[in-house]
Design a protein around this motif. Structure first.
Motif, PDB file in Angstrom:
ATOM      1  N   ARG A 282       0.396  -1.043   0.187  1.00 45.54           N
ATOM      2  CA  ARG A 282       0.236  -0.060   0.011  1.00 45.54           C
ATOM      3  C   ARG A 282       0.840   1.661  -0.186  1.00 45.54           C
ATOM      4  NH1 ARG A 282      -3.451  -0.064   5.105  1.00 45.54           N
ATOM      5  NH2 ARG A 282      -1.450  -0.409   5.775  1.00 45.54           N
ATOM      6  N   GLN A 283       2.072   1.534   0.455  1.00 43.57           N
ATOM      7  CA  GLN A 283       2.689   2.366   0.590  1.00 43.57           C
ATOM      8  C   GLN A 283       3.602   2.837  -0.611  1.00 43.57           C
ATOM      9  OE1 GLN A 283       3.661   4.225   2.905  1.00 43.57           O
ATOM     10  NE2 GLN A 283       3.418   2.165   4.763  1.00 43.57           N
ATOM     11  N   GLY A 284       3.577   1.630  -1.436  1.00 39.35           N
ATOM     12  CA  GLY A 284       4.098   2.196  -3.025  1.00 39.35           C
ATOM     13  C   GLY A 284       3.051   2.517  -3.779  1.00 39.35           C
ATOM     14  N   TRP A 285       1.590   1.433  -3.975  1.00 34.58           N
ATOM     15  CA  TRP A 285       0.183   2.668  -4.244  1.00 34.58           C
ATOM     16  C   TRP A 285       0.415   3.971  -3.956  1.00 34.58           C
ATOM     17  CZ3 TRP A 285      -0.427   0.529  -8.329  1.00 34.58           C
ATOM     18  CH2 TRP A 285      -0.173  -0.945  -8.913  1.00 34.58           C
ATOM     19  N   ALA A 286       0.715   4.142  -2.752  1.00 36.78           N
ATOM     20  CA  ALA A 286       0.116   5.489  -2.338  1.00 36.78           C
ATOM     21  C   ALA A 286       1.589   6.844  -2.967  1.00 36.78           C
ATOM     22  CB  ALA A 286       0.679   5.687  -0.526  1.00 36.78           C
ATOM     23  N   ILE A 287       2.455   6.278  -3.394  1.00 38.05           N
ATOM     24  CA  ILE A 287       3.439   7.331  -4.214  1.00 38.05           C
ATOM     25  C   ILE A 287       2.721   7.601  -5.444  1.00 38.05           C
ATOM     26  CG2 ILE A 287       5.404   7.336  -4.829  1.00 38.05           C
ATOM     27  CD1 ILE A 287       6.462   6.240  -2.213  1.00 38.05           C
ATOM     28  N   PHE A 288       2.285   5.420  -6.264  1.00 38.02           N
ATOM     29  CA  PHE A 288       1.980   5.449  -6.974  1.00 38.02           C
ATOM     30  C   PHE A 288       0.635   6.907  -7.366  1.00 38.02           C
ATOM     31  CE2 PHE A 288      -0.717   4.215 -10.761  1.00 38.02           C
ATOM     32  CZ  PHE A 288       0.014   3.462 -10.880  1.00 38.02           C
ATOM     33  N   ALA A 289      -0.321   6.845  -6.768  1.00 34.52           N
ATOM     34  CA  ALA A 289      -1.570   7.400  -6.701  1.00 34.52           C
ATOM     35  C   ALA A 289      -1.429   9.161  -6.406  1.00 34.52           C
ATOM     36  CB  ALA A 289      -1.879   7.360  -5.545  1.00 34.52           C
ATOM     37  N   ALA A 290      -0.035   9.303  -6.427  1.00 38.00           N
ATOM     38  CA  ALA A 290       0.236  10.684  -6.127  1.00 38.00           C
ATOM     39  C   ALA A 290       0.618  11.402  -6.978  1.00 38.00           C
ATOM     40  CB  ALA A 290       1.285  11.077  -4.697  1.00 38.00           C
ATOM     41  N   MET A 291       1.667  10.258  -7.391  1.00 45.15           N
ATOM     42  CA  MET A 291       2.216  10.719  -8.697  1.00 45.15           C
ATOM     43  C   MET A 291       1.588  10.658  -9.814  1.00 45.15           C
ATOM     44  SD  MET A 291       5.497   7.691  -8.774  1.00 45.15           S
ATOM     45  CE  MET A 291       7.285   8.477  -8.234  1.00 45.15           C
ATOM     46  N   ILE A 396       6.748  17.262   8.091  1.00 47.48           N
ATOM     47  CA  ILE A 396       5.243  18.741   8.455  1.00 47.48           C
ATOM     48  C   ILE A 396       4.080  18.159   9.053  1.00 47.48           C
ATOM     49  CG2 ILE A 396       3.883  20.179   7.459  1.00 47.48           C
ATOM     50  CD1 ILE A 396       6.049  20.039   5.502  1.00 47.48           C
ATOM     51  N   ALA A 397       3.516  17.066   9.018  1.00 51.79           N
ATOM     52  CA  ALA A 397       2.753  16.174   9.028  1.00 51.79           C
ATOM     53  C   ALA A 397       2.799  16.020  11.290  1.00 51.79           C
ATOM     54  CB  ALA A 397       2.560  15.549   9.118  1.00 51.79           C
ATOM     55  N   GLY A 398       4.183  16.270  12.133  1.00 56.84           N
ATOM     56  CA  GLY A 398       4.228  15.625  12.565  1.00 56.84           C
ATOM     57  C   GLY A 398       4.891  16.689  13.301  1.00 56.84           C
ATOM     58  N   LEU A 399       4.972  18.056  12.632  1.00 55.29           N
ATOM     59  CA  LEU A 399       4.916  19.545  13.330  1.00 55.29           C
ATOM     60  C   LEU A 399       3.761  19.591  13.874  1.00 55.29           C
ATOM     61  CD1 LEU A 399       7.908  21.113  11.723  1.00 55.29           C
ATOM     62  CD2 LEU A 399       7.420  20.043  13.180  1.00 55.29           C
ATOM     63  N   MET A 400       2.610  19.426  13.387  1.00 56.60           N
ATOM     64  CA  MET A 400       1.089  19.829  13.207  1.00 56.60           C
ATOM     65  C   MET A 400       0.396  18.857  14.535  1.00 56.60           C
ATOM     66  SD  MET A 400      -0.829  20.040   9.411  1.00 56.60           S
ATOM     67  CE  MET A 400       0.134  19.022   8.186  1.00 56.60           C
ATOM     68  N   VAL A 401       0.911  17.929  14.793  1.00 52.36           N
ATOM     69  CA  VAL A 401       0.144  17.329  15.588  1.00 52.36           C
ATOM     70  C   VAL A 401       0.727  17.048  17.043  1.00 52.36           C
ATOM     71  CG1 VAL A 401      -1.514  15.105  13.765  1.00 52.36           C
ATOM     72  CG2 VAL A 401       0.619  14.804  14.819  1.00 52.36           C
ATOM     73  N   ALA A 519      -1.084   3.571  18.158  1.00 51.66           N
ATOM     74  CA  ALA A 519      -2.670   3.865  17.773  1.00 51.66           C
ATOM     75  C   ALA A 519      -2.520   5.443  17.425  1.00 51.66           C
ATOM     76  CB  ALA A 519      -2.898   4.120  18.757  1.00 51.66           C
ATOM     77  N   GLY A 520      -1.504   6.183  17.665  1.00 55.60           N
ATOM     78  CA  GLY A 520      -1.538   7.907  16.841  1.00 55.60           C
ATOM     79  C   GLY A 520       0.083   7.923  15.734  1.00 55.60           C
ATOM     80  N   THR A 521       0.107   6.451  14.906  1.00 48.40           N
ATOM     81  CA  THR A 521       0.711   6.914  14.350  1.00 48.40           C
ATOM     82  C   THR A 521       0.625   6.824  13.165  1.00 48.40           C
ATOM     83  OG1 THR A 521       2.066   4.504  14.832  1.00 48.40           O
ATOM     84  CG2 THR A 521       2.843   5.652  12.657  1.00 48.40           C
ATOM     85  N   PHE A 522       1.134   7.928  12.330  1.00 52.76           N
ATOM     86  CA  PHE A 522       0.470   8.489  10.530  1.00 52.76           C
ATOM     87  C   PHE A 522       0.921   7.823   9.909  1.00 52.76           C
ATOM     88  CE2 PHE A 522       0.476  12.178   7.505  1.00 52.76           C
ATOM     89  CZ  PHE A 522      -1.032  12.094   6.970  1.00 52.76           C
ATOM     90  N   SER A 523      -0.807   7.158   9.084  1.00 46.77           N
ATOM     91  CA  SER A 523      -0.513   6.201   7.881  1.00 46.77           C
ATOM     92  C   SER A 523       0.022   6.941   6.723  1.00 46.77           C
ATOM     93  CB  SER A 523      -1.726   5.010   8.022  1.00 46.77           C
ATOM     94  OG  SER A 523      -1.413   4.646   6.377  1.00 46.77           O
ATOM     95  N   THR A 528      -5.361  10.228   3.268  1.00 44.84           N
ATOM     96  CA  THR A 528      -4.990  11.504   3.699  1.00 44.84           C
ATOM     97  C   THR A 528      -3.273  11.467   3.518  1.00 44.84           C
ATOM     98  OG1 THR A 528      -6.446  10.537   5.336  1.00 44.84           O
ATOM     99  CG2 THR A 528      -5.261  12.752   6.183  1.00 44.84           C
ATOM    100  N   PHE A 529      -2.394  11.168   3.586  1.00 44.91           N
ATOM    101  CA  PHE A 529      -1.231  11.407   2.862  1.00 44.91           C
ATOM    102  C   PHE A 529      -1.103  11.836   1.868  1.00 44.91           C
ATOM    103  CE2 PHE A 529       3.032  10.566   2.231  1.00 44.91           C
ATOM    104  CZ  PHE A 529       3.712  10.844   3.268  1.00 44.91           C
ATOM    105  N   VAL A 530      -1.875  10.791   0.872  1.00 49.24           N
ATOM    106  CA  VAL A 530      -1.603  11.361  -0.184  1.00 49.24           C
ATOM    107  C   VAL A 530      -2.006  12.578  -0.243  1.00 49.24           C
ATOM    108  CG1 VAL A 530      -2.242  10.495  -2.615  1.00 49.24           C
ATOM    109  CG2 VAL A 530      -1.942   9.261  -1.436  1.00 49.24           C
ATOM    110  N   LEU A 531      -2.983  12.768   0.409  1.00 50.77           N
ATOM    111  CA  LEU A 531      -3.191  14.780  -0.528  1.00 50.77           C
ATOM    112  C   LEU A 531      -2.435  15.563  -0.169  1.00 50.77           C
ATOM    113  CD1 LEU A 531      -7.127  14.784   0.315  1.00 50.77           C
ATOM    114  CD2 LEU A 531      -6.424  14.296  -1.482  1.00 50.77           C
TER     115      LEU A 531
END
Lengths: 566, 195
Positions: A282-291, A396-401, A519-523, A528-531
């Motif tokens: 799924r990590q690979g497909w997330a990058i594929f989707a963003a690309m 950046i996501a880490g800074l936000m939360v 539980a708090g790990t950002f996937s 959401t991550f792709v966006l």
């Protein structure tokens, strides 16, 4: 825009998606030393190659050794091509008796092919001997792509490693990329190309008398074999000056579709390889989707601009899309798709003149380069350029939360963020400063092919393209000593000052032990991550380049629609 | 570092032999056997003599032949040793002046055609050796050719129809007609001897 135009793009994309998983799994097997269906055929060749070169395949390298091996190989490759071009006039396989190149042009060309850029200040059909083309330029097309894949694989190993500091063996990765991935696909593609009419011979050019009584010279050469690896390796250096617009390189709509497919193939497949290597596809497909989100946005914008046509031509009561610099057999749709593919990757092959595109069409091509070529990017370089943005986004996501950022269970700390930022900063530094210098110096603006903002676009595009190792051009720009040197420097830094920080980053990550996700790990596989990733890419790109782009294609667009000519 | 350089030298030598020589020569060998016509340049022969290539456009000026698109390759156009586009931007004064001049020339050459010339005949191609024209580019020239050859218009139109290639598989590329093929077909309709 027409339905058939969109259908062409969608079908090519569907074939690409269908190939992403099989190719990605195959490359995963190749780079993790597993058996593939080609192993019985290629393994003996591979072992022979290690024996001759003295490579010990099980030697592991840390990131410094990996980077040094890569630099050593690049240096030898540079010296070899530079020397070959300087003496081609007295070497065989030169039926047209082309003279040797000048030192300035040979230097620029050697850096250009070494860095997978393939920026060309020469016309191949009247400059390069057959020997230089096949044993010099096409060889670089293989190994510079192989180096790109090797770096990407090494970087991914660093991301995936569980506390070991090793990134693999550069020589093994390079060899496997060339023998198992690039060579077999190139062979199939070259045969399809030549079946469609791309020449593949060593005959001298032939001058014939036409039926209208004129004279015509028909070019020969080992074109099909070079064309295949030129697209597959996202190199882009044309055998002839008109590149893939020339029917010698791209004679039919089918070859056009094949070349677009080859350009996108390895970068897409590597996203799946990445997913397999980090143990979560799924990590690979997330990058594929963003690309490919970026890819489709870009294609839609270019296609719309080109299909709308030139208002200044429409004023003359002529209808139709913008066909200046485009070939009949590809039309507006086939040209727009090719240009999106070639600038979304580090290819830089062109089947139409980008200089003659509408300002918005040119702007999208330019933005593709400035965002770092991640839609889907060059072979290898696309993946590691995307991963630098992934690190930044996680940060950046880490800074936000208010949590320590994690990527694949590894803490992203100061060193990783610094290295990612360093790699990202290379682009603006080596694009904007040289562009400003060129615009100020007489030497920089004396060879422009167009006036007004379009002329500025030619300069900005030249440095965006060379820095991003693309090699496509607003080709009205002429070459002279100033540009030989300036673009040479831009290409060098664009390649190595992204690759080396990324290897260092991978080396640093490789030493960290992953911790279990809580539980708090950002996937990093979620929509959401792709966006968030897309947002980061666009904001970084826009903040950096919008002011410069506003002086070029954006000003060009508004002035054109106000009826101004230059 | 020295060790890396030595390996790099040997790696370069071996891969140049393999990828720089054996690969292209192998493809050449297979292509020579399987696709001899295509791999040697898609020559077109008339009476045993080579008169051109199926894939490479050439310059046509006589009224009795179909003309290709404007070309920016070399000073006279259609120079296969100097391929390329005009690279003029869409708001270039030079480009607009060229389009205006092309409209005037085409209207003079094709006086029986009342409409505006199609976009393909007004714009230079990407390669400068585009071998094709669109069906509307061809139809625009049909009246002129019929008059110059003193044959009925429908015979010229029949040549266009017979030599128009549709999109590959119905959706790849654009419909097109090869200019050399069109002109050879015209000469078969009424011989080249009336030159």
């Amino acid at each position: 825009m027409t339905l058939t135009g969109w259908l062409q793009a969608v079908v090519i994309f569907a074939v690409l998606i269908a190939c992403t998983k099989p190719l990605g799994s195959y490359m995963f097997a190749v780079f993790t030393g597993r058996r593939t269906w080609l192993t019985p055929l290629i393994a003996p060749l591979e072992r022979a190659l290690y024996r001759i070169t003295g490579v010990r395949a099980d030697d592991e390298m840390n990131w410094r050794q990996y980077a040094l091996a890569m630099l050593g190989f690049s240096f030898v490759g540079f010296a070899y091509l530079f020397a070959l071009l300087l003496v081609q006039g007295s070497l065989p396989l030169n039926p047209q008796h082309f003279p040797s190149l000048s030192p300035g042009l040979a230097w620029n060309t050697a850096i250009s092919f070494l860095t997978n850029t393939n920026w060309q200040f020469y016309a191949g059909e009247s400059t390069m001997s057959y020997l230089s083309q096949m044993a010099g330029l096409a060889w670089h097309n293989f190994v510079s792509a192989g180096v790109g894949i090797a770096i990407a694989v090494a970087v991914v190993r660093g991301f995936a490693a569980k506390g070991a500091g090793s990134l693999g063996n550069f020589w093994v990765d390079l060899t496997r990329a060339c023998l198992y991935v690039l060579l077999p696909i190139s062979m199939v593609a070259a045969l399809v190309l030549t079946a469609q009419g791309v020449p593949q011979n060593l005959n001298a050019y032939r001058t014939v008398t036409t039926i209208a009584g004129g004279k015509q010279t028909i070019v020969g050469g080992p074109i099909a074999s070079q064309e295949a690896i030129k697209e597959l390796g996202t190199n882009g250096g044309g055998y002839v000056n008109a590149n893939s617009a020339s029917p010698n390189e791209n004679p039919t709509p089918l070859t056009n579709a094949l070349e677009i497919f080859l350009i996108l193939l390895i970068a897409s497949g590597l996203t799946y390889t990445y997913g397999k290597m980090v143990g979560d596809t799924r990590q690979g497909w997330a990058i594929f989707a963003a690309m490919f989100a970026l890819f489709w946005l870009g294609f839609a914008a270019i296609y719309h601009a080109e299909a709308s046509g030139n208002p200044l031509v429409h004023q003359l009561a002529v209808r139709g899309g913008n066909m200046e610099g485009k070939e009949t057999r590809f039309g507006v749709a086939g040209s727009s798709l090719f240009i999106e593919a070639t600038t979304g990757t580090s290819t830089g092959a062109v089947n139409a003149s980008i200089d003659s595109f509408m300002p918005i069409g040119g702007l999208v091509a330019l933005l593709n380069l400035q965002l770092g070529e991640i839609a889907p990017g060059g072979v290898g370089s696309g993946l590691y350029a995307m991963l630098e943005f992934v690190v930044l986004t996680v940060f950046i996501a880490g800074l936000m939360v208010g949590r320590t950022p994690e990527l694949l269970g590894k803490k992203i700390e100061r060193r990783e963020v610094q290295l990612a930022i360093l790699a990202i900063l290379v682009t603006p530094i080596f694009v904007l400063i040289p562009t400003a210098l060129a615009a100020l110096l007489p030497a920089g603006s004396s060879t422009l092919g167009n006036a007004g903002p379009h002329g500025f676009s030619e300069i900005l595009y030249a440095f965006s393209s060379t820095n991003a190792n693309n090699g496509s051009a607003f080709a009205g720009l002429g070459g002279d000593r100033f540009y030989y040197i300036a673009t040479g420097i831009s290409m060098f830094f664009g390649r190595f000052f992204v690759a080396i920080p990324m290897l260092a980053l991978a080396g640093s990550l490789a030493e960290k032990r992953p911790v279990a996700a809580g539980a708090g790990t950002f996937s990093t596989a979620s929509p959401t991550f792709v966006l968030l990733l897309l947002g980061t890419i666009l904001i970084v790109g826009a903040l950096t380049f919008l002011p410069a782009d506003a002086l070029g294609p954006i000003a060009d667009h508004y002035l054109l629609y106000a009826g101004r000519t230059f | 570092m020295l060790k890396f350089l030595l390996v790099a030298l040997r790696m370069t030598a071996v891969t140049v032999v393999l990828l720089g020589f054996l690969y292209p020569l192998l493809i050449m060998g297979i292509a020579h056997l399987a696709f001899p016509a295509q791999s040697s340049g898609s020559f077109v022969r008339v009476g045993g003599r080579i008169v051109g290539s199926r894939i490479i456009g050439e310059r046509w000026t006589q009224a009795r032949y179909f003309h290709g698109r404007p070309s920016a390759a070399g000073s006279a156009g259609y120079d296969p040793l100097s391929t390329g586009a005009s690279n003029l931007g869409p708001d270039s004064k030079k480009l607009i002046a060229r389009v205006v001049a092309r409209i005037a020339t085409l209207r003079k050459e094709n006086p029986r055609e009342s409409g505006m010339p199609p976009i393909g005949l007004l714009t230079a191609s990407g390669s400068g050796i585009d071998p094709d024209i669109s069906p509307s580019d061809a139809r625009y020239q049909a009246e002129r050719i019929a008059a110059a050859r003193a044959i009925p218009l429908r015979r010229v139109l029949a040549v266009i129809t017979a030599h128009t290639k549709p999109r590959t598989f119905g959706f790849l590329g654009e419909p097109r007609a090869n200019v050399l093929a069109l002109n050879l077909a015209l000469d078969r309709v009424n011989g080249a001897s009336t030159r």
